[in-house]
Design a protein around this motif. Structure first.
Motif, PDB file in Angstrom:
ATOM      1  N   CYS A  19       1.523  -0.320  -6.422  1.00 52.49           N
ATOM      2  CA  CYS A  19       1.995   0.678  -5.461  1.00 52.49           C
ATOM      3  C   CYS A  19       3.489   0.864  -5.641  1.00 52.49           C
ATOM      4  CB  CYS A  19       1.743   0.200  -4.025  1.00 52.49           C
ATOM      5  SG  CYS A  19       0.008  -0.085  -3.721  1.00 52.49           S
ATOM      6  N   CYS A  23       3.291  -1.662   1.829  1.00 45.51           N
ATOM      7  CA  CYS A  23       3.247  -1.367   3.262  1.00 45.51           C
ATOM      8  C   CYS A  23       3.164  -2.690   4.035  1.00 45.51           C
ATOM      9  CB  CYS A  23       2.034  -0.518   3.602  1.00 45.51           C
ATOM     10  SG  CYS A  23       1.925   0.977   2.607  1.00 45.51           S
ATOM     11  N   CYS A  26      -0.311  -4.126   4.859  1.00 48.83           N
ATOM     12  CA  CYS A  26      -1.317  -4.167   3.794  1.00 48.83           C
ATOM     13  C   CYS A  26      -1.746  -5.604   3.485  1.00 48.83           C
ATOM     14  CB  CYS A  26      -0.757  -3.522   2.531  1.00 48.83           C
ATOM     15  SG  CYS A  26      -1.941  -3.562   1.182  1.00 48.83           S
TER      16      CYS A  26
HETATM   17  S1  SF4 Z   1      -1.754   0.133   2.033  1.00 56.04           S
HETATM   18 FE1  SF4 Z   1      -1.490  -1.429   0.433  1.00 56.04          FE
HETATM   19  S2  SF4 Z   1      -2.597  -0.603  -1.293  1.00 56.04           S
HETATM   20 FE2  SF4 Z   1      -2.228   1.123   0.076  1.00 56.04          FE
HETATM   21  S3  SF4 Z   1      -0.273   2.024  -0.566  1.00 56.04           S
HETATM   22 FE3  SF4 Z   1       0.237   0.515   0.993  1.00 56.04          FE
HETATM   23  S4  SF4 Z   1       0.667  -1.354  -0.168  1.00 56.04           S
HETATM   24 FE4  SF4 Z   1      -0.436   0.010  -1.543  1.00 56.04          FE
END
Ligand code: SF4
Length: 397
Positions: A19, A23, A26
């Protein structure tokens, strides 16, 4: 439904765990990778896909002839270079016969789908894009580290439509920091205005596997942790979505999934219907059928450093007890629920032994029996894990 799951066609899942930014909420095996790490990963991934037939043979698995769904998840697979995606497709075509009309989905982040990549994957058959939006309220999405605004999401919908993608889905999360009933309504209204075909609505998970989860659990202040909604409000937001989305044209076909008519995810349905799927890449899970009809489950490591040959868990046979439990808790996730006659045909006395527990769930208002199927009510969907636990308490057979 049968004790041995259906073996007519195969779903393929491909994990791309990179990514642009991580996030805070996540809890997936994903992270930010440099070009060299991504290139090395694609090498290993394509090698793993190429060895699929030999691996299946070693496990005594009978692979269905045709692949009718392919799902690129992660991670943000739209960040790969076109030539990397082409290499993955080439490996897939070497190992599998991709059915014409196969559903092929690419997960992406709004604003992170390059035209060249989109053109390339569409030539290879991708016609469905799933976008991690999470919230259409900019304060909420930036609080958890998303890098897009609502305006950028709408620009992405337009971009995809103009490119010829007629099947777009968004993921939303109930329970984010700073969310309120009013701001959630704003997100739901934006969903209606977006004209996308599919929406997944998840409740924020608080666990040790995400930075936000860890911070909430230790009572800290980072990552906007003090502003995470209460469990009660998150539940209300989920209920609000379950009530509002059908009126907007999205039928709830699974606990977390809503779609316009004809746009349900065929790939994800395989998980709930216990149909076979083969996963490749980091933390990818598989369920395949052996020649004797027994289902096997196995998974790849979730550690990027150890991903490669020999990093799969040992395949485990799903025994009759586990197959029965899976049939109940996966089947009940679906709107159509569990077909009682099929359950009885597959599991005999085990199915009959559930009758009393089902009756109690119906009296509590959590389940209904309709047209020969057991299904969850809205109340039951909200506390689905508790319902599954109570249904599957040991019963005398
Ligand atoms: S939720 Fe997780 S997998 Fe999805 S963009 Fe964010 S960091 Fe990446």
């Amino acid at each position: 439904m049968s004790a041995a799951a259906k073996n007519g066609s195969l779903g393929v899942y491909v994990s791309v765990p990179f990514c642009r930014a991580k996030c805070s909420f996540c809890n997936f095996a994903s992270g930010v990778g440099n070009d060299a790490a991504v290139a090395a990963y694609v090498e290993k991934l394509t090698a793993e896909i190429r060895s699929a037939r030999a691996d299946a043979e070693r496990m005594g698995v009978v692979l269905p002839d045709a692949v009718d769904t392919v799902y690129f998840g992660g991670g943000t697979p739209s960040l790969l270079l076109p030539e990397q995606m082409r290499a993955i497709f080439a490996a897939l075509r070497e190992s599998f016969s991709l059915a014409s009309g196969a559903e092929m989905t690419l997960e992406a982040a709004p604003g992170q789908i390059d035209d060249a990549l989109l053109e390339s994957v569409m030539r290879d058959g991708v016609q469905r894009v799933s976008l991690g939006v999470q919230s259409f309220v900019d304060r909420e999405s930036s609080a958890v580290g998303r890098t897009h605004t609502a305006a950028e999401c709408f620009a992405e919908f337009e971009h995809l439509r103009n490119a010829g993608i007629a099947n777009v889905g968004v993921d939303l999360i109930a329970g984010l920091p700073h969310q309120t009933a009013a701001s959630w309504r704003q997100t739901l209204d934006a969903l209606a205005a977006s004209r996308v075909q599919h929406a997944s609505v998840y409740m924020l998970e608080i666990d040790e596997d995400s930075r936000l989860g860890q911070e909430v659990l230790r009572g800290g202040e980072r990552f906007h942790a003090p502003h995470v909604t209460s469990d009660e409000l998150a539940t209300e937001l989920y209920e609000q979505a379950c009530e509002a989305l059908p009126a907007m044209g999205y039928t709830q076909y699974e606990i977390s999934n809503f779609a316009q008519a004809g746009f349900e995810s065929r790939h994800n349905r395989k998980y709930w219907q216990r149909a076979p799927y083969f996963g490749f890449g980091l933390d990818a899970h598989s369920m395949l059928l052996r020649g004797d009809g027994a289902a096997l489950r196995f998974a790849n490591t979730d550690e990027l450093a150890s991903y490669g040959f020999g990093s799969r868990t040992r395949p485990e046979i799903v025994d009759e007890d586990a197959a029965f439990e899976e049939s109940i808790f996966l089947g009940l996730r679906l709107r159509e629920g569990v077909n009682v006659a099929a359950l009885r045909e597959a599991f005999g006395a085990r199915a009959d032994a559930l009758r009393l527990a089902v009756q109690e769930m119906c009296e509590a208002g959590w389940m209904v029996e309709r047209d020969g199927c057991w299904t969850l009510t809205l109340q039951g969907r909200v506390i689905s894990n508790e319902v599954f636990g109570r249904l599957l308490e040991p019963v005398e057979v």
